[in-house]
Motif scaffolding. Structure first.
Motif, PDB file in Angstrom:
ATOM      1  N   LYS A 124       7.146   1.546 -14.412  1.00  0.00           N
ATOM      2  CA  LYS A 124       6.922   2.460 -13.077  1.00  0.00           C
ATOM      3  C   LYS A 124       6.543   3.729 -13.549  1.00  0.00           C
TER       4      LYS A 124
ATOM      5  N   THR B 218       0.729  -1.241  -0.138  1.00  0.00           N
ATOM      6  CA  THR B 218      -0.037  -0.010  -0.112  1.00  0.00           C
ATOM      7  C   THR B 218       0.996   1.138   0.068  1.00  0.00           C
ATOM      8  N   GLY B 219       2.094   1.093  -0.409  1.00  0.00           N
ATOM      9  CA  GLY B 219       2.957   2.012  -0.488  1.00  0.00           C
ATOM     10  C   GLY B 219       3.359   2.745   0.773  1.00  0.00           C
ATOM     11  N   LYS B 220       3.497   2.407   1.861  1.00  0.00           N
ATOM     12  CA  LYS B 220       3.759   2.918   3.172  1.00  0.00           C
ATOM     13  C   LYS B 220       5.384   2.472   3.292  1.00  0.00           C
TER      14      LYS B 220
ATOM     15  N   GLU C 225      -1.595   1.917 -17.216  1.00  0.00           N
ATOM     16  CA  GLU C 225      -2.783   2.750 -16.668  1.00  0.00           C
ATOM     17  C   GLU C 225      -4.114   2.219 -16.576  1.00  0.00           C
TER      18      GLU C 225
ATOM     19  N   GLU D  76      -4.368  -0.239 -13.868  1.00  0.00           N
ATOM     20  CA  GLU D  76      -4.390   0.412 -12.704  1.00  0.00           C
ATOM     21  C   GLU D  76      -5.782   1.272 -12.296  1.00  0.00           C
TER      22      GLU D  76
ATOM     23  N   ASN E 296       0.312   5.355 -11.787  1.00  0.00           N
ATOM     24  CA  ASN E 296       0.227   6.593 -10.755  1.00  0.00           C
ATOM     25  C   ASN E 296       0.833   6.188  -9.524  1.00  0.00           C
ATOM     26  N   LYS E 297       0.244   5.189  -8.692  1.00  0.00           N
ATOM     27  CA  LYS E 297       0.585   4.719  -7.385  1.00  0.00           C
ATOM     28  C   LYS E 297       0.734   3.508  -7.136  1.00  0.00           C
ATOM     29  N   ALA E 298       0.272   2.538  -8.189  1.00  0.00           N
ATOM     30  CA  ALA E 298       0.308   1.059  -7.873  1.00  0.00           C
ATOM     31  C   ALA E 298       1.739   0.659  -7.915  1.00  0.00           C
ATOM     32  N   MET E 299       2.073  -0.389  -7.157  1.00  0.00           N
ATOM     33  CA  MET E 299       3.100  -1.163  -6.926  1.00  0.00           C
ATOM     34  C   MET E 299       3.459  -1.792  -8.199  1.00  0.00           C
TER      35      MET E 299
ATOM     36  N   ASP F 222      -3.916  -2.363  -5.963  1.00  0.00           N
ATOM     37  CA  ASP F 222      -2.824  -2.013  -5.264  1.00  0.00           C
ATOM     38  C   ASP F 222      -1.679  -1.934  -5.875  1.00  0.00           C
TER      39      ASP F 222
ATOM     40  N   ASP G  18       9.041  -2.587  -7.348  1.00  0.00           N
ATOM     41  CA  ASP G  18       8.639  -2.336  -6.007  1.00  0.00           C
ATOM     42  C   ASP G  18       8.881  -3.720  -5.169  1.00  0.00           C
TER      43      ASP G  18
END
Lengths: 221, 339
Positions: free
Chosen positions: B271, B15-17, B249, B252, B275-278, B257, B310
């Motif tokens: 990459k 989740t990008g943390k 895109e 996503e 946008n924000k997907a791992m 996630d 990632d």
């Protein structure tokens, strides 16, 4: 209708995936006395070739290819029984199937379609084909090209066994063997003694058309 | 320095943390012959028996060193559930779907009242429960299922590719059925302890069907599954094979996630597309993980890490004959990626 109109119509029917239209025009071609072989190659097959090119540049996708393929076979079913094969004008023979253990056949079917479009007579062994069936069919039909597909890594060994079975039967030099499917690379093809692997059905068919010219005519006698 | 349990680390990473280091996991199937021998749990039994399935899944952690346990090992239980014939698997080969069970609308109607507590999907839920009871505090409990588009294709056969073009009513109905099943099944797996969901939807590749059909049929279906999982706090990974670069895109846009890509995708390019997907991937399961050596695998792993992946992982299902030493080289490379 003019001959060229019918031929172009057949091409368009395939490109647009209209099976009914392809069948109707194939019948018209016969009625008009057009050489069936010409109607197949310059009409139907040309349409499939166009679709192959469109697929390559991402203007067409699997649904369009399958619709086109359906239309092509619809027309071919009408025309093929009327094709006269004179003298040495035998069509090149393709024996094709998915390796034993593999029940996937959409990739195999596309290769078959493209090779049929290139003028090959296709002997389709289907999917999950027992290893020995390939040499059996090759001998029976005096094959030129053998095409083996697998989508699964677990059946790659069977692909190798199929190639070996041609050597064991002493007929490896009588045929050209192409292997393909998601996990298959040209390196792997070389490793197991096949002649090549191509990234897609169109490339495979182009290769096959060229490579059969290297095979001596009387090798099966 | 903060340290995390593998469970916390993966949940954060997906989740990008921020995390201390990269988790070492596989989002695609983990079963190999070496693990079967070490655990005494073999295919095909491990596909049909919950205890054996859990035992082999556990070997992914205890034998190879993956920081997660994951089931199942194949992608045919879903079509089997609806009545497709299955070609039985062997010790080295997964079972696969050999016939189709939906011809038309009447079949869709007939199959609508399904009971998720029946069949092999229930066995898989039971295996999840066994794993969650044993490892659920420490390790991620990963579950995978065939995605709705591929399930529809299994049910309808290759005609499915034409149906999406020529018969919108039928295509929509079958997609709805498959999606409802996926949601019910995913929820059941999560209730049994699965904390990470992998949707495997290879047939949905935009490479095969084009962006237009992907957007029309696949995105809304995936979105519904993702929403259902997010409500249960379960992150979702989508795996689709082939060169998906141009469609990332779109992939996503369903809200997943993370996106798992295979070796034909360039990681750095991937990459840049999301946008924000791992981005997960993408060691070639054949040429690298199976046929390669620990040394070459460390090299290829480092390249993927340097390109910005990632989560380092196989690009598709691990080949059953892959040596554990090769998988351990990948695990080690992931663990060495500190932040």
């Amino acid at each position: 209708m003019e001959e060229s109109e019918i031929i172009n119509g057949l091409t368009n029917a395939v490109v647009n995936g209209k099976k009914d239209q392809a069948v109707e025009l194939a019948n018209q071609a016969l009625a008009a006395g057009i050489e069936p072989y010409k109607a197949v190659i310059e009409g139907l097959a040309r349409g499939m070739e166009i679709m192959g090119e469109k697929y390559d540049c991402k203007q067409a996708f699997m649904p369009h290819l399958l619709m086109a393929s359906n239309a092509m076979y619809g027309g071919m079913d009408v025309l093929t029984p009327h094709m006269k094969l004179e003298g040495g004008a035998k069509r090149a023979v393709l024996v094709i199937g998915s390796a034993e253990g593999d029940v996937h056949d959409i990739g195999k079917n596309l290769v078959k379609t493209m090779m049929s479009a290139m003028g090959f007579e296709a002997i389709d062994l289907g999917k999950d084909v027992p290893i020995g069936k390939f040499t059996e069919a090759a001998i029976e039909h005096k094959a030129d090209v053998i095409s083996v597909s697998t989508l699964m890594t677990s059946t790659m060994d069977n692909m190798e066994k199929i190639v070996k079975s041609f050597t064991e039967k002493g007929i490896r030099d009588k045929v050209k063997i192409i292997v393909g499917g998601a996990p298959i690379t040209p390196d792997y093809a070389a490793e197991i003694g096949a002649d090549t692997s191509k990234p897609d059905a169109m490339e495979a068919a182009k290769w096959a058309k060229e490579v059969v010219k290297e095979l001596p005519d009387n090798r099966w006698n | 320095m903060v340290t995390y349990t593998p469970k916390e680390r993966l949940a954060r990473a997906l989740t990008g943390k921020p995390v201390d280091r990269m988790p070492a996991v596989s989002f695609t199937q983990t079963g190999t012959v070496e693990q079967m021998e070490a655990a005494g749990a073999f295919w095909p039994e491990a596909n049909d028996n919950a205890e054996t399935m859990a035992k082999l899944a556990e070997a992914g952690h205890t034998v190879v060193g993956f920081e997660a346990v994951r089931v199942p090992f194949d992608i045919s239980a879903e079509a089997e559930f609806f009545g497709c014939d299955i070609k039985a698997g062997t010790k080295e080969q997964q079972p696969s779907v050999s016939s189709h069970c939906v011809k038309d609308m009447s079949d869709v109607e007939r199959l609508k009242n399904f009971d998720i507590t029946q069949g092999r999907v229930a066995t898989i839920c039971k295996a999840i429960k066994i794993l969650a009871d044993k490892y659920g505090k420490e390790l991620p409990i990963m579950a995978s299922m065939l995605g709705p588009f591929s399930l529809a294709q299994h049910m309808n056969g290759d005609d499915w590719f034409m149906a999406i073009m020529t018969d919108e009513e039928f295509a929509t109905a079958l997609m709805d059925l498959a999606t409802e099943f996926n949601i019910a099944y995913a929820k059941k797996m999560a209730e049994n302890g699965a904390d990470t969901m992998v949707i495997i939807d290879p047939t949905a590749s935009a490479m095969l069907i084009g962006d237009a059909y992907y957007e029309k049929y696949v995105v809304p279906a995936h979105r519904k599954i993702v929403d259902a999982m997010h409500e249960m706090n379960v992150p979702v990974v989508i795996h689709i094979c082939g060169d998906t670069t141009m469609s990332l895109e779109l992939m996503e846009s369903s809200g997943v996630d993370a996106i798992s890509v295979d070796q034909s995708v360039d990681i750095a390019t991937a990459k840049s597309k999301v946008n924000k997907a791992m981005i997960i991937g993408n060691l070639d399961p054949v040429a690298v993980l199976w046929k390669g050596t620990p040394d070459t695998i460390r090299g290829v792993s480092q390249k993927a890490i340097d390109a910005g992946v990632d989560l380092l992982a196989p690009g598709c299902g691990i080949v059953s004959k892959t040596p554990s030493a090769n998988l351990q080289a990948m695990v080690e490379s992931a663990k060495n990626r500190k932040y």
